[in-house]
Each structure stands twice: as C-alpha cells, then as structure tokens.
Scaffold this motif. Structure first.
Motif, PDB file in Angstrom:
ATOM      1  N   VAL A   1      78.091  79.723 -56.908  1.00  0.00           N
ATOM      2  CA  VAL A   1      77.493  79.300 -58.185  1.00  0.00           C
ATOM      3  C   VAL A   1      78.414  78.316 -58.883  1.00  0.00           C
ATOM      4  O   VAL A   1      77.964  77.305 -59.447  1.00  0.00           O
ATOM      5  CB  VAL A   1      77.193  80.519 -59.089  1.00  0.00           C
ATOM      6  N   ASN A   2      79.706  78.570 -58.838  1.00  0.00           N
ATOM      7  CA  ASN A   2      80.656  77.622 -59.438  1.00  0.00           C
ATOM      8  C   ASN A   2      80.604  76.271 -58.729  1.00  0.00           C
ATOM      9  O   ASN A   2      80.697  75.219 -59.369  1.00  0.00           O
ATOM     10  CB  ASN A   2      82.086  78.185 -59.390  1.00  0.00           C
ATOM     11  N   ALA A   3      80.418  76.291 -57.393  1.00  0.00           N
ATOM     12  CA  ALA A   3      80.300  75.027 -56.654  1.00  0.00           C
ATOM     13  C   ALA A   3      79.026  74.294 -57.041  1.00  0.00           C
ATOM     14  O   ALA A   3      79.011  73.061 -57.149  1.00  0.00           O
ATOM     15  CB  ALA A   3      80.315  75.312 -55.150  1.00  0.00           C
TER      16      ALA A   3
ATOM     17  N   HIS B   1      74.189  75.363 -51.964  1.00  0.00           N
ATOM     18  CA  HIS B   1      74.417  76.805 -51.830  1.00  0.00           C
ATOM     19  C   HIS B   1      73.328  77.664 -52.465  1.00  0.00           C
ATOM     20  O   HIS B   1      73.415  78.886 -52.447  1.00  0.00           O
ATOM     21  CB  HIS B   1      75.767  77.182 -52.455  1.00  0.00           C
ATOM     22  N   PHE B   2      72.297  77.058 -53.018  1.00  0.00           N
ATOM     23  CA  PHE B   2      71.294  77.811 -53.780  1.00  0.00           C
ATOM     24  C   PHE B   2      70.618  78.888 -52.934  1.00  0.00           C
ATOM     25  O   PHE B   2      70.481  80.039 -53.368  1.00  0.00           O
ATOM     26  CB  PHE B   2      70.234  76.856 -54.349  1.00  0.00           C
ATOM     27  N   ASN B   3      70.179  78.550 -51.711  1.00  0.00           N
ATOM     28  CA  ASN B   3      69.477  79.527 -50.868  1.00  0.00           C
ATOM     29  C   ASN B   3      70.378  80.703 -50.484  1.00  0.00           C
ATOM     30  O   ASN B   3      69.926  81.854 -50.455  1.00  0.00           O
ATOM     31  CB  ASN B   3      68.936  78.857 -49.600  1.00  0.00           C
ATOM     32  N   ALA B   4      71.633  80.416 -50.189  1.00  0.00           N
ATOM     33  CA  ALA B   4      72.566  81.483 -49.837  1.00  0.00           C
ATOM     34  C   ALA B   4      72.802  82.422 -51.024  1.00  0.00           C
ATOM     35  O   ALA B   4      72.847  83.652 -50.866  1.00  0.00           O
ATOM     36  CB  ALA B   4      73.898  80.896 -49.366  1.00  0.00           C
TER      37      ALA B   4
ATOM     38  N   ARG C   1      71.900  86.438 -51.003  1.00  0.00           N
ATOM     39  CA  ARG C   1      72.903  87.458 -51.307  1.00  0.00           C
ATOM     40  C   ARG C   1      72.530  88.263 -52.545  1.00  0.00           C
ATOM     41  O   ARG C   1      72.746  89.476 -52.603  1.00  0.00           O
ATOM     42  CB  ARG C   1      74.285  86.809 -51.469  1.00  0.00           C
ATOM     43  N   HIS C   2      71.929  87.599 -53.529  1.00  0.00           N
ATOM     44  CA  HIS C   2      71.501  88.322 -54.737  1.00  0.00           C
ATOM     45  C   HIS C   2      70.418  89.354 -54.387  1.00  0.00           C
ATOM     46  O   HIS C   2      70.440  90.486 -54.901  1.00  0.00           O
ATOM     47  CB  HIS C   2      70.980  87.343 -55.796  1.00  0.00           C
ATOM     48  N   SER C   3      69.500  88.984 -53.515  1.00  0.00           N
ATOM     49  CA  SER C   3      68.462  89.931 -53.078  1.00  0.00           C
ATOM     50  C   SER C   3      69.085  91.130 -52.359  1.00  0.00           C
ATOM     51  O   SER C   3      68.664  92.280 -52.542  1.00  0.00           O
ATOM     52  CB  SER C   3      67.463  89.237 -52.147  1.00  0.00           C
TER      53      SER C   3
END
Length: 202
Positions: free
Chosen positions: A45-47, A55-58, A62-64
């Motif tokens: 998220v910082n990136a 990195h949005f999909n990753a 991971r949040h799911s």
C-alpha cells in the motif's frame, strides 16, 4: 494456500465428537500468517501511494485471506463457547477435570479476544445462569434438572465412587459408597449422575 491453517482449525472441531483440547499452536500459526499478510499489504500500500499501482490485486487478495482467517478464528472460538454452554447444562457449575484440562489459558488467544477467554466465559455464564435460577420463585428453581420429562420421581442408582454423606430432600442422610445402590429422588440424583458419581440402574 492462504488461510488453509485457519480452515483446518474448523475441520478439527467438526471431526471431534467432544470438545478437543484448545489448539494453541494452530491459533499461533494462523496469527503469524495474518501478521505476515498484514505486513506485506502495508508495504505494498505504501508503494501504491508512492506512485505504483501494480500491487493493487495482491493487496486485495491478501486482504481477503486476512478476513477469511479472522472469520475462521472467530468461528473456532464461538463453537467452543457454545460447547461450554451446553456442558454447563449437562455437568453443572463444576466441569469434570478432563474437560477443564482442555480449556485454554494462553497469554494471547487472538487480536480480538485475550487472556483466559474460555475459563472466564464459563464462569461468567455459570454465575449468570445461577443468579437467574435463584431469582425464580421464593426458593429458586434448578432449570438443569429434568431436561427430559421424568417417567418417575424416584430412580434406582449405583454409586461409582466413594462420595460421602448426603442429605435427601425428605431429611434422611445417606452414605454414598462405591457399588452401593440407593433409591433417590430424580432431581437429586441427576446432578450426581452427570458428574459421574452415580449411574442410573434401568
């Protein structure tokens, strides 16, 4: 696979007929995995904020997985609490030693629920139920007796261990010795049967 250890916790509960020992190692593995996923998401998220949206999909995946692990942990703990609630009705306010051995008292259970959850919950539930039963009528009412409609008011029982002297409802005193048989009021015998002190002779 993400959250597989958390799902395994639920499957362990489903496989067991009685409440299994608290799986502290499994809980800690799930929490370690959740911590690692959180840290990876925080880094990505910082990136993304810095300008890269790769990195949005990753992060979403991971949040799911984090949400699924959290739901599994809560389901695991809630199922054990329901089992404890049922045991309060079956065994009374004092659990058998083999059940007490299976209750958890770890330093930290999870991020949402902490110290001595099961022991404290059982004590609080038992106290609330006891206060409610004492508040019914003038002398109170034991709701844990006669969970099934009785066929007779007195039953014949055999003593499985040396228990000592008890006073019956009609004022008599009986000494419960191992292998002795007695004809007791059902309401007085049932708690002792549930505790494994007496057995009903059918």
């Amino acid at each position: 696979m993400f959250a597989s250890r958390a799902v395994e916790l639920i499957k362990d509960l489903q496989r067991s007929d009685t409440m299994p020992p608290f799986n502290e190692d499994g809980i800690r593995q799930v929490l370690d995995e959740m911590k690692a996923l959180y840290e990876e998401n925080h880094r990505d998220v910082n990136a993304t904020v810095a300008g890269s949206a790769d990195h949005f999909n990753a992060v979403h995946l991971r949040h799911s997985a984090l949400e699924r692990s959290k739901r599994c942990l809560l389901a695991y703990l809630f199922t054990r609490l329901k089992c404890l609630r049922d045991m309060r009705w079956d065994f009374g306010s004092i659990l058998p030693s083999e059940i007490r051995f299976y209750l958890c008292e770890p330093e930290v259970i999870c991020m949402l629920i902490s110290v001595k959850l099961e022991v404290q919950w059982f004590q609080a539930y038992s106290k609330s139920l006891g206060m409610y039963m004492h508040s019914i009528g003038r002398q109170g009412l034991d709701l844990t007796q006669n969970l099934q409609p009785p066929k007779s008011l007195y039953i014949e029982v055999r003593c499985l261990e040396d228990y000592g002297e008890i006073e019956t409802d009609d004022g008599d005193f009986l000494v419960l010795r191992k292998n002795s048989t007695h004809f007791l009021p059902r309401g007085q015998a049932e708690p002792l049967i549930r505790q494994g002190i007496l057995e009903h002779i059918s």
